[in-house]
Design an enzyme around this catalytic site. Structure first.
Site, short mmCIF file in Angstrom:
data_model
loop_
_atom_site.label_atom_id
_atom_site.label_comp_id
_atom_site.label_asym_id
_atom_site.label_seq_id
_atom_site.Cartn_x
_atom_site.Cartn_y
_atom_site.Cartn_z
N ASP A 1 3.85 94.65 63.63
CA ASP A 1 3.87 94.32 65.07
C ASP A 1 5.31 94.07 65.47
OD1 ASP A 1 3.08 93.50 67.73
OD2 ASP A 1 1.12 93.00 66.89
N TYR B 1 -4.30 104.22 81.41
CA TYR B 1 -4.57 103.68 80.07
C TYR B 1 -5.67 104.50 79.38
CZ TYR B 1 -6.98 100.61 76.75
OH TYR B 1 -7.63 100.10 75.65
C1 15L Z 1 -10.32 97.96 76.67
O1 15L Z 1 -9.98 99.08 76.34
C2 15L Z 1 -9.39 96.82 76.66
O2 15L Z 1 -8.37 96.97 75.67
C3 15L Z 1 -10.07 95.49 76.48
O3 15L Z 1 -9.18 94.47 76.76
C4 15L Z 1 -11.35 95.38 77.34
O4 15L Z 1 -11.02 95.19 78.64
C5 15L Z 1 -12.23 96.57 77.13
O5 15L Z 1 -11.56 97.79 77.23
C6 15L Z 1 -13.45 96.60 78.07
O6 15L Z 1 -13.74 97.64 78.65
O7 15L Z 1 -14.11 95.58 78.17
#
Ligand code: 15L
Length: 281
Positions: A45, A150
């Protein structure tokens, strides 16, 4: 298929695992249950992972996913990589490109050059967040329908894994992780929850199953209100035991009544389908 640098082993060597994003929320949850005799976790990390109880043999590498040389060193001598690092919520195009797309390609390349045979990639529901649940479990092979930049970067990660499998024979398992939290968050969470214990079961299945090749597997618990298929996970030995339903009365009591925003079949990404694109979350 060309095999260069990395190759599918068919074996289940889990003696030294590189865990990226080890200082993050999920990485930290995973460290104690992943500890076992004869196994070393190499934690990578940009910040030092916290000292926590119940861990086993661990090594720490402070490095960024943008540092190709450091990643190559980190991959030397490991039997598998579990890649949790990178951007975990919506952000700018630069962020998702650098941390997720470039970062994952750097890591796959490092793993290949170091001869690591297996890589487990953390993808997300948000790679396919625009799909609707219409009563039939959504399979893991539905085409990408990202709900955010994302989510798009997670679809790119899955596709990068496919590239490294097809080119170099590397075993790559992409985990479409739902909501990996100690308890379900909100009404949607009753469908998307992945309990920490099941998350650990899933990662161990990915590490130990023989000859997975390239796969996409849903990372969710055995939720009564689940939306997605568990069959792909069961095919590699992932048998989830937890069910968000035990939390349903409390979650429903705390949640506002569902509004009219999404009256039909729910989209897998939930409210992420409407967040402003590229706005850091
Ligand atoms: C994700 O991809 C996120 O990284 C996580 O923090 C959550 O928000 C999750 O999705 C979700 O959809 O609950």
């Amino acid at each position: 298929m060309t095999r260069q640098g990395a190759h599918s082993t068919g074996s289940a060597d889990t003696t030294r695992i590189l865990l990226t994003g080890a200082a993050g929320r999920v990485g930290t949850q995973l460290r104690p249950p992943a500890a076992r005799a004869g196994r070393t976790l190499r934690l990578l990390d940009i910040t030092a992972p916290p000292a926590i109880e119940g861990t086993g043999a661990e090594e720490t590498v402070l490095a960024s996913l943008t540092d190709a040389e450091a990643l190559l060193e980190a991959c030397r001598g490991v039997s598998a990589v579990v890649h949790l690092g990178g951007q975990s919520v919506e952000s700018t195009l630069d962020d998702v490109l650098d941390r997720n797309v470039r970062g994952t390609l750097n890591l796959l390349q490092a793993a290949r050059l170091a001869g690591v045979p297996r890589v487990v990639l953390a993808s997300s529901t948000h790679a396919v967040g625009f799909h609707r649940y219409d009563g039939a479990p959504v399979a893991a092979d539905v085409p990408a329908r990202p709900d955010t930049l994302y989510g798009w970067s997670k679809a790119a990660i899955e596709s990068a894994g496919r590239l490294y499998h097809d080119r170099f024979g590397m075993d790559v398992i992409c985990l479409r992780i739902g909501s990996w939290f100690p308890t379900p968050v909100g009404i949607r969470g009753l469908s998307t929850w992945l309990s920490p214990a099941d998350g650990h079961r899933l990662v161990e299945a990915c590490l130990s199953c023989p000859d997975p090749g390239y796969r996409i597997v849903w990372g969710v618990s055995r939720n009564t209100r689940g939306w997605v298929s568990l069959a792909e996970g069961e095919a590699i030995g992932y048998h989830p035991l937890d069910d968000a339903e035990q939390f349903a009365p409390e979650v429903i009591r705390r949640s506002a009544a569902p509004g009219p925003a999404d009256p039909g079949a729910p989209r897998l990404g939930g409210s992420w389908c409407a967040v402003p694109l590229g706005r850091p979350g």
